[in-house]
Design a protein around this motif. Structure first.
Motif, mmCIF file in Angstrom:
data_model
loop_
_atom_site.group_PDB
_atom_site.id
_atom_site.type_symbol
_atom_site.label_atom_id
_atom_site.label_comp_id
_atom_site.label_asym_id
_atom_site.label_seq_id
_atom_site.Cartn_x
_atom_site.Cartn_y
_atom_site.Cartn_z
ATOM 1 N N ILE A 5 15.247 10.665 -7.449
ATOM 2 C CA ILE A 5 16.873 10.162 -7.556
ATOM 3 C C ILE A 5 16.602 9.056 -5.321
ATOM 4 C CG2 ILE A 5 19.500 10.619 -7.012
ATOM 5 C CD1 ILE A 5 18.379 12.580 -9.045
ATOM 6 N N ARG A 6 17.507 8.040 -6.019
ATOM 7 C CA ARG A 6 17.021 7.333 -4.873
ATOM 8 C C ARG A 6 18.348 7.735 -3.950
ATOM 9 N NH1 ARG A 6 14.643 5.501 -1.165
ATOM 10 N NH2 ARG A 6 15.362 3.095 -0.003
ATOM 11 N N SER A 7 19.358 7.811 -4.613
ATOM 12 C CA SER A 7 20.339 8.849 -3.316
ATOM 13 C C SER A 7 19.859 10.051 -2.063
ATOM 14 C CB SER A 7 22.239 8.552 -3.976
ATOM 15 O OG SER A 7 21.449 9.956 -4.943
ATOM 16 N N GLN A 9 16.761 10.752 -1.598
ATOM 17 C CA GLN A 9 15.410 10.683 -1.309
ATOM 18 C C GLN A 9 16.578 9.710 0.566
ATOM 19 O OE1 GLN A 9 13.664 7.864 -3.095
ATOM 20 N NE2 GLN A 9 12.542 9.426 -4.227
#
Lengths: 369, 195
Positions: A5-7, A9
């Motif tokens: 999950i990019r957010s 990171q």
């Protein structure tokens, strides 16, 4: 970090940056500033401090507002009472009483003293326009019992002290009173205590004020006080009635008693009750005397003589007086705040309901949209 | 190297050693996000609330006292508090992030699906269908295609003749409204996490 999950990171990176900023601040020993890009450690404390300060400020504002409202309401009530007193005087003018003539002559409009209250006025200088003479406490049937006291200081022309004293005695007699005690100094100044029938109190004060004019002098000061003892009077009367009933009952029992022991025991009880009755009767007599006759303390001095006893100076009260004034002031402020809260609480409740309704409507609108 | 310190120890250590907070974040970030996503049903709101929760935890870690309350319970306490405010106001506050100088980020496109995958719609599907009727037509259709029919965003966008980003936003905001509505009706959107 083991997530796709990019957010999360990105958030990890942002937190690491914040941690790095704080680490630098900690290393430099400088407390980070509020709102700046560092130093979270101090932020919650400041935030919490702000919150408490906000709450304290809001509370203080509410109390000040309540105090203001309470004070204004009390002033308003005072004004209402004053105008009511004025109306009284107006009504009575149809059949002018001596005290009302006095009010008019002196351009005053004072109301009856409240129960237990003391009304005072003082004059410095000529005493030409200011005074504290008010109307006599209006008798509410025969129930109202007020002890009246007055104090007046008169400055007269040099060489007229003897004449002044004679006139004071004459005024006392004319008003069916007498001089209780008197002292003089060098035949140029002195003090006299007059006992005057309460009904003649105002006439006497008027005559004493007029005396200053007669002897080319002036009223230096004047205090009038009224102490309402109605409650004490009623209380003593009720206690007296109860004790009399008890005494009668005991006497009856004594008559019916058969043994000498019982007769003696009842006699002792009757004696105790009788003693209490007499004590109360003595108290009532004293009160009646105090109510029936007013006391006026007259200080007369020739112009060139310095005042012997300046008396209590309201401008410079003693430590005890100061403490009492402080307590009274404190209680007044607390009373004003309580009165103000009486106004604010219902208003606050209405505002709360209105806020709740607005919030509910907004929430429904939001849900509908 | 694996950090074997407990959550409470990490929180206490992070006062003097701020980077220790990172380990706590790595341990619990996804669980907190799942917890919030299952309650808000909204990927955007869940991500924002997660960011705000950790920002506030970092900012207030000096207040943490190890009095038998585990660090993770303390963390979820903050999350619950934030969630309550979200349900009351319908929006996510960014105060803690602003105070720390952290940016407010838009949700990356791919995260919509990933976060939705964390949400278990099955237990609330019936309530969801009912709640759809309260939405506007665009949001309702986007929600129906994505949540009920299970289409991916490329297909949703094609059906609705809009961009994928627009489709994501319609679904996200529709889910937020549904979550708020269900919350108002007192419906439990997910079981409480035993912290």
């Amino acid at each position: 970090m083991n997530t796709d999950i990019r957010s999360l990171q990105l958030l990890e990176r942002d937190l690491e940056a914040a941690a790095e900023r704080e680490r630098v601040h900690l290393a430099s020993g400088v407390e980070p500033s509020d709102g700046g890009p560092g130093g979270p450690r101090r932020l919650p404390r400041r935030g919490r401090g702000h919150a408490w300060r906000g709450i304290a400020a809001a509370l203080a504002a509410v109390l000040v507002l309540a105090g203001g409202i309470g004070f204004l309401s009390q002033v308003r009530m005072g004004d209402d009472a004053g105008s009511a007193g004025g109306a009284d005087a107006g009504d009575a003018s149809a059949a002018p009483a001596p005290e009302e003539q006095l009010d008019k002559a002196l351009d005053v409009s004072l109301t009856n003293p409240a129960p237990g209250a003391t009304r005072q006025g003082s004059v410095a200088g000529t005493g030409g326009s200011d005074n504290g003479i008010g109307t006599a406490p209006r008798q509410q049937g025969d129930l109202t019992k007020v002890i009246r006291d007055g104090r007046i200081g008169i400055v007269i022309a040099d060489g007229s002290f003897s004449k002044g004293v004679a006139r004071v005695i004459q005024i006392a007699r004319q008003n069916r009173g007498f001089v209780l005690e008197s002292t003089s100094r060098d035949e140029r100044s002195g003090t006299m205590t007059l006992r005057i029938p309460a009904k003649r109190f105002d006439d006497s004060m008027l005559a004493l004020r007029a005396l200053a004019g007669e002897l080319d002098g002036a009223v230096e000061f004047q205090d009038i006080s009224g102490q309402d003892v109605t409650a004490e009077f009623i209380d003593l009367g009720a206690r007296l009635d109860i004790l009399k009933e008890r005494r009668d009952l005991l006497r009856e029992l004594q008559r019916e008693a058969t043994s000498s022991n019982e007769i003696l025991r009842l006699a002792g009880l009757i004696e105790d009750v009788q003693l209490q009755i007499e004590t109360i009767q003595g108290g009532l007599r004293f009160l009646k005397d105090q109510v029936a006759e007013a006391t006026i303390k007259v200080e007369v001095r020739e112009r060139d003589v310095e005042r012997e006893d300046p008396g209590p100076n309201p401008e410079n009260p003693s430590l005890g007086d100061s403490f009492e004034l402080a307590v009274q002031g404190f209680l007044r402020v607390v009373g004003a705040v309580v009165v103000g809260l009486g106004y604010l609480i219902p208003l606050g409740a209405v505002a709360l309901v209105a806020w709740g309704v607005v919030r509910l409507v907004r929430r429904r609108d939001r849900a509908a949209s | 190297m694996l950090d074997e310190r407990t959550d409470a120890e990490l929180l206490i250590a992070s006062r003097a050693e701020p980077e220790a907070f990172g380990e706590l974040y790595r341990r619990h970030a996804e669980d907190v996000l799942r917890y919030l996503a299952r309650r808000t049903l909204d990927p955007e709101a869940a991500a924002e609330l997660t960011a705000e929760t950790f920002a506030e935890a970092f900012a207030s870690r000096a207040n943490y006292r190890d009095q038998g309350v585990d660090g993770v319970a303390w963390l979820y306490g903050i999350a619950r508090h934030r969630l309550g405010r979200f349900f009351r106001t319908g929006r996510v506050d960014a105060a803690a992030r602003r105070k720390l100088g952290m940016p407010e980020r838009d949700l990356p496109p791919d995260d919509y699906e990933r976060i939705e995958d964390l949400i278990d719609f099955a237990p609330i599907r019936a309530a969801l269908v009912e709640a759809l009727e309260t939405l506007g037509p665009d949001q309702r259709e986007a929600m129906r295609l994505r949540v009920i029919d299970g289409l991916d965003y490329a297909e949703v966008a094609e059906r609705l003749h809009c961009t994928q980003q627009s489709a994501r936003q319609r679904v996200s905001r529709g889910l937020r409204k549904v979550a708020l509505l269900l919350q108002e009706r007192g419906m439990q959107l997910a079981t409480e996490v035993e912290a």
